[in-house]
Design a protein around this motif. Structure first.
Motif, PDB file in Angstrom:
ATOM      1  N   LYS A 214      -0.598   4.642   4.197  1.00  0.00           N
ATOM      2  CA  LYS A 214      -0.012   4.259   5.483  1.00  0.00           C
ATOM      3  C   LYS A 214      -0.142   5.389   6.496  1.00  0.00           C
ATOM      4  O   LYS A 214      -0.550   5.182   7.636  1.00  0.00           O
ATOM      5  CB  LYS A 214       1.466   3.900   5.296  1.00  0.00           C
ATOM      6  N   GLU A 215       0.191   6.581   6.036  1.00  0.00           N
ATOM      7  CA  GLU A 215       0.134   7.738   6.939  1.00  0.00           C
ATOM      8  C   GLU A 215      -1.298   8.032   7.373  1.00  0.00           C
ATOM      9  O   GLU A 215      -1.566   8.297   8.548  1.00  0.00           O
ATOM     10  CB  GLU A 215       0.751   8.975   6.261  1.00  0.00           C
TER      11      GLU A 215
ATOM     12  N   ALA B  10      -9.706   0.695  -2.209  1.00  0.00           N
ATOM     13  CA  ALA B  10     -10.783   0.354  -1.276  1.00  0.00           C
ATOM     14  C   ALA B  10     -10.499   0.940   0.106  1.00  0.00           C
ATOM     15  O   ALA B  10     -11.373   1.544   0.744  1.00  0.00           O
ATOM     16  CB  ALA B  10     -10.942  -1.158  -1.192  1.00  0.00           C
ATOM     17  N   ARG B  11      -9.268   0.783   0.559  1.00  0.00           N
ATOM     18  CA  ARG B  11      -8.944   1.266   1.909  1.00  0.00           C
ATOM     19  C   ARG B  11      -8.956   2.782   1.938  1.00  0.00           C
ATOM     20  O   ARG B  11      -9.373   3.397   2.925  1.00  0.00           O
ATOM     21  CB  ARG B  11      -7.601   0.690   2.344  1.00  0.00           C
ATOM     22  N   MET B  12      -8.506   3.394   0.861  1.00  0.00           N
ATOM     23  CA  MET B  12      -8.523   4.853   0.759  1.00  0.00           C
ATOM     24  C   MET B  12      -9.976   5.349   0.813  1.00  0.00           C
ATOM     25  O   MET B  12     -10.306   6.273   1.549  1.00  0.00           O
ATOM     26  CB  MET B  12      -7.862   5.240  -0.567  1.00  0.00           C
ATOM     27  N   GLU B  13     -10.823   4.709   0.018  1.00  0.00           N
ATOM     28  CA  GLU B  13     -12.239   5.090  -0.017  1.00  0.00           C
ATOM     29  C   GLU B  13     -12.873   4.890   1.365  1.00  0.00           C
ATOM     30  O   GLU B  13     -13.654   5.721   1.827  1.00  0.00           O
ATOM     31  CB  GLU B  13     -12.989   4.268  -1.075  1.00  0.00           C
ATOM     32  N   ALA B  14     -12.491   3.795   2.010  1.00  0.00           N
ATOM     33  CA  ALA B  14     -13.065   3.498   3.327  1.00  0.00           C
ATOM     34  C   ALA B  14     -12.705   4.592   4.332  1.00  0.00           C
ATOM     35  O   ALA B  14     -13.491   4.897   5.238  1.00  0.00           O
ATOM     36  CB  ALA B  14     -12.578   2.137   3.811  1.00  0.00           C
ATOM     37  N   LEU B  15     -11.549   5.175   4.138  1.00  0.00           N
ATOM     38  CA  LEU B  15     -11.129   6.240   5.068  1.00  0.00           C
ATOM     39  C   LEU B  15     -11.906   7.537   4.861  1.00  0.00           C
ATOM     40  O   LEU B  15     -11.846   8.444   5.695  1.00  0.00           O
ATOM     41  CB  LEU B  15      -9.627   6.494   4.938  1.00  0.00           C
ATOM     42  N   ARG B  16     -12.626   7.625   3.786  1.00  0.00           N
ATOM     43  CA  ARG B  16     -13.450   8.826   3.571  1.00  0.00           C
ATOM     44  C   ARG B  16     -14.676   8.815   4.475  1.00  0.00           C
ATOM     45  O   ARG B  16     -15.322   9.839   4.668  1.00  0.00           O
ATOM     46  CB  ARG B  16     -13.893   8.922   2.103  1.00  0.00           C
TER      47      ARG B  16
ATOM     48  N   ILE C 273       0.845  -1.182   0.000  1.00  0.00           N
ATOM     49  CA  ILE C 273       0.000   0.000   0.000  1.00  0.00           C
ATOM     50  C   ILE C 273       0.888   1.243   0.000  1.00  0.00           C
ATOM     51  O   ILE C 273       2.030   1.199   0.435  1.00  0.00           O
ATOM     52  CB  ILE C 273      -0.994   0.026   1.197  1.00  0.00           C
ATOM     53  N   SER C 274       0.339   2.327  -0.490  1.00  0.00           N
ATOM     54  CA  SER C 274       1.158   3.526  -0.687  1.00  0.00           C
ATOM     55  C   SER C 274       1.523   4.175   0.649  1.00  0.00           C
ATOM     56  O   SER C 274       0.886   3.930   1.686  1.00  0.00           O
ATOM     57  CB  SER C 274       0.391   4.525  -1.544  1.00  0.00           C
TER      58      SER C 274
END
Lengths: 271, 496
Positions: free
Chosen positions: B9-10, B57-63, B4-5
């Motif tokens: 991660k941050e 998916a994980r990026m979207e989930a963090l929204r 993952i980017s």
């Protein structure tokens, strides 16, 4: 062919049909009228003519082979009552679905006159069965090779002109034959029922591909029929729709025959 | 776990530390769904939307803001705890996410793809409201799909309940029937699904095209049912092969769920509708999907028109499916004719967008007046009339009013009527005592109970035209009703 289909055998009534396919994965679904059946054995009898790929596949099956599937019985059963004198007109392969209806009409106490037509002697089917069932049997062939020479509408017209006019006519056969049977009986005002065999996919009312115009209204052969008042049916429209896939069907049949020839399996059997 | 980017991660670190503020979440760009190129996909049957990558998916989930009141759940017909499964996706716990969804929806891989989220969960999403754009809501549907696709293989088969010795018949194997079968099986009953077609899945196999819902997904769901011990009988038309009365009185079924859908296609009743080349969308899509007519001559024996110019009538999802299918079957030109404006179209925004991208020509505020044919009875064109929008009608949409003298002719060799379906009259004709309303739909109470004891119904045959998720919701309610009814019946039996 006799097909083991216990549920269908138990539920079927005169005039109903089944959808069959020779192959579950790739096969086409085609409607075939149930000719006869044996509830005890759980079988139904189907009679069809080889006209394309699907019917050829069916024709080439041997005893013990399995169809892809059979679904039914479908359509409304024939309305049978004691009409008085009933004329049953069958042409070509249409003679087959006419058999159970004729039987039912006879059992209901009608005087039955059967008129059977075929192109030529070899193509005439079920003559013996009809001879036993009917009070009078008239056979015609197009080429005069058996019975009278001519088409079914000629004896039908004669019967209509008799002093004891028929009360009911049932006509099953090629669309063009049914159309002219209806034209024949129309001036006499005799109730004329036809059984339509249109192109179908599901056979349960879902696709509407089988639609016909009856009395100016759209009807589905699979759920509203297959039998209709012939005097109300727009046969010209129906015949055009029957030819919808003619070219594609022809191509598929050619390809199939070539394939069969190449692998040497063609058993040019006549149904 | 894949790479993952650094950015993700941050973000995850901040998220875990409880330091990811709403403004940080708003700053994460909505993740675009990877899709097949429109110029390529209009010639193939493969799925259009390819699914999120793990990173996406994980990026979207963090929204997701994890709103305490979870308004999205209000918008979900089966009340999936959306917030909770999204939290698991952000953490990379996809199996857990899927388990949460499966507690409420049996078909997440299907619903993630075909639910109209923009008028359900995503319409209520706080993020979307913040941007005043529902398309910027958290992509709940895509995340649901991701969880299902990603963790589906490993998903456990739900267990059948302890045997009650009672028998349930489920009529129809569409989404409602599948849920009703699973839930009554979990209740410990012996369950049989009766399907009229030769393949189970209902609208998911005959109607919704492969490019929108791959058939393999439906097959897998059906296999899960079979593993649970549900019996599936195809080519069985209840009403004809056996009646409901026979199933209950002679075949020993204690309860019945009717989920037969509303499959009788409506026609416009205009001149020329009987011409060769005029299809109902049902017929067109059934030939193409279920019967695989796109492989005619190669892997399938069912033909379909070889069209050059196709006119589709209607503005719903089915019209979009038919139009896009026509392109894939080789049509050079596909018109979509709809008598209102785009705003009133019932189709999902995404479907409209996809259809346009693929080259379907939208002819809005137009309507067919008659279909023109040649001497062989084949379609050669459609005479249309232009419309303008007048006052709102009873549906709240502005009523289309024809403009006198505005007729014009569109050249076409195929016409597809996609204006909706009505109920099939078969059960009405063959089930005495079962109450129908005046439109031919089955009358039920809030527990999906019909006028006949032990007989429940749901989905399109009750609601008219509904969606997959609404049908599933009803299947669930009915199954709960059946389980309760059968428990009562057992108690009475034991007490007697």
């Amino acid at each position: 062919m006799d097909v083991c289909a216990p549920y269908v055998a138990r539920a079927r009534k005169a005039g109903q049909f089944v959808i069959v396919s020779p192959d579950e994965e790739r096969g086409e679904r085609i409607p075939l009228t149930i000719v006869d059946g044996d509830e005890q054995k759980g079988t139904i009898r189907l009679i069809f003519q080889r006209v394309g790929k699907t019917t050829s596949q069916l024709a080439e099956m041997s005893a013990g082979d399995c169809l892809g599937y059979v679904a039914g019985p479908l359509g409304k059963p024939t309305h049978v009552e004691r009409f008085g004198v009933a004329v049953c007109v069958g042409g070509g392969i249409g003679v087959a679905p006419l058999l159970p209806i004729t039987k039912a009409l006879k059992e209901a106490g009608n005087t039955v006159i059967a008129i059977l037509g075929a192109r030529t002697k070899e193509l005439l089917i079920l003559e013996e069965e009809f001879r036993q069932l009917s009070d009078e049997l008239i056979v015609v062939t197009d080429d005069g090779s058996y019975g009278r020479k001519g088409v079914v509408t000629e004896p039908l017209a004669e019967v209509c002109r008799r002093e004891r006019k028929p009360d009911f006519v049932m006509a099953i056969g090629p669309a063009i034959m049914m159309k002219f049977c209806c034209e024949t009986t129309r001036p006499f005002g005799i109730r004329t029922q036809v059984s339509l065999n249109t192109i179908m996919v599901d056979g349960t009312g879902m696709c509407g591909g089988c639609r016909v115009e009856v009395g100016g209204k759209t009807q589905f052969v699979c759920v509203d029929g297959p039998e209709f008042d012939g005097h109300q049916v727009n046969f010209d429209l129906m015949m055009k729709r029957l030819a919808a896939y003619k070219d594609l069907e022809q191509k598929a049949y050619e390809a199939y025959r070539q394939h069969r020839c190449r692998i040497g399996l063609d058993r040019s059997s006549n149904p | 776990m894949s790479e993952i980017s650094q950015t993700l991660k941050e973000l995850l670190e901040k998220h875990r530390a409880g330091q990811l503020k709403p403004k940080d979440r708003f700053a994460i760009p909505p993740q675009e769904m990877p899709e097949q190129d429109p110029a390529v996909r209009r010639f193939n049957m493969n799925e259009v939307a390819l699914g999120y990558t793990e990173e996406q998916a994980r990026m979207e989930a963090l929204r997701c803001l994890h709103c305490p009141n979870a308004p999205c759940v209000e918008g979900c017909p089966v009340r999936i705890p959306i917030r909770d499964f999204i939290r698991e996706i952000a953490e990379g716990r996809y199996q857990k996410a899927l388990e949460i969804i499966k507690g409420y929806s049996l078909l997440p891989a299907v619903c993630g793809r075909v639910c109209p989220q923009e008028v359900q969960c995503q319409e209520k999403c706080t993020v979307g409201l913040r941007f005043k754009d529902v398309m910027k809501s958290v992509s709940i549907g895509r995340l649901e799909r991701f969880a299902a696709d990603r963790a589906g293989e490993a998903a456990a088969v739900p267990e059948a309940g302890e045997s009650t010795g009672q028998k349930v018949a489920v009529i129809g194997s569409g989404p409602g029937g599948i849920v009703a079968a699973a839930d009554t099986r979990r209740g410990g009953h012996e369950v049989t699904i009766f399907e009229a077609f030769h393949k189970p899945g209902g609208v998911m196999v005959y109607g919704i095209p492969e490019f929108r819902l791959p058939k393999a997904i439906v097959r897998k769901e059906i296999e899960t049912l079979e593993k649970m011990g549900v019996r599936i009988v195809c080519n069985f038309i209840v009403g004809r092969t056996r009646t409901i009365e026979q199933l209950m009185k002679e075949d020993g079924f204690d309860a019945v769920y009717i989920g037969v859908g509303a499959g009788l296609p409506k026609f416009l009743g205009i001149e020329g509708e009987h011409l060769v080349g005029v299809y109902s969308a049902n017929e067109y899509l059934t030939r193409a999907n279920l019967m695989k007519a796109y492989q005619f001559g190669e892997g399938a024996d069912t033909p379909i028109a070889l069209s050059r110019r196709v006119a589709v009538f209607g503005g719903g999802n089915v019209a979009m499916d038919a139009a896009r299918m026509a392109l894939r079957l080789g049509a050079e030109k596909v018109y979509l004719i709809y008598r209102r404006s785009e705003k009133e179209m019932p189709a999902r925004v995404e479907e409209v967008h996809h259809a346009k991208e693929e080259g379907v020509e939208f002819r809005l505020l137009q309507s067919p007046k008659r279909i023109l044919g040649n001497e062989r009875g084949q379609v050669v064109g459609v005479e249309c009339l232009r419309y303008e929008l007048g006052e709102p009608d009873e549906s709240g949409r502005r009523r289309p009013v024809p403009i006198a003298g505005s007729e014009f002719v569109l050249e076409a060799d195929t016409a597809i009527v996609a204006i909706g379906n009505g109920p099939n009259p078969l059960l009405q004709q063959t089930t005495p005592g079962l109450k129908f309303n005046r439109w031919g739909y089955i009358e039920v109470d809030e527990n999906c109970r019909t006028s006949l004891e032990g007989v429940y119904a749901g989905g399109d045959i009750v609601l008219g035209s509904a969606t997959v998720i609404l049908a599933m919701g009803q299947g669930r309610i009915a199954a709960a009703g059946i389980n309760a009814y059968l428990a009562e019946k057992r108690r009475r039996g034991a007490g007697a």
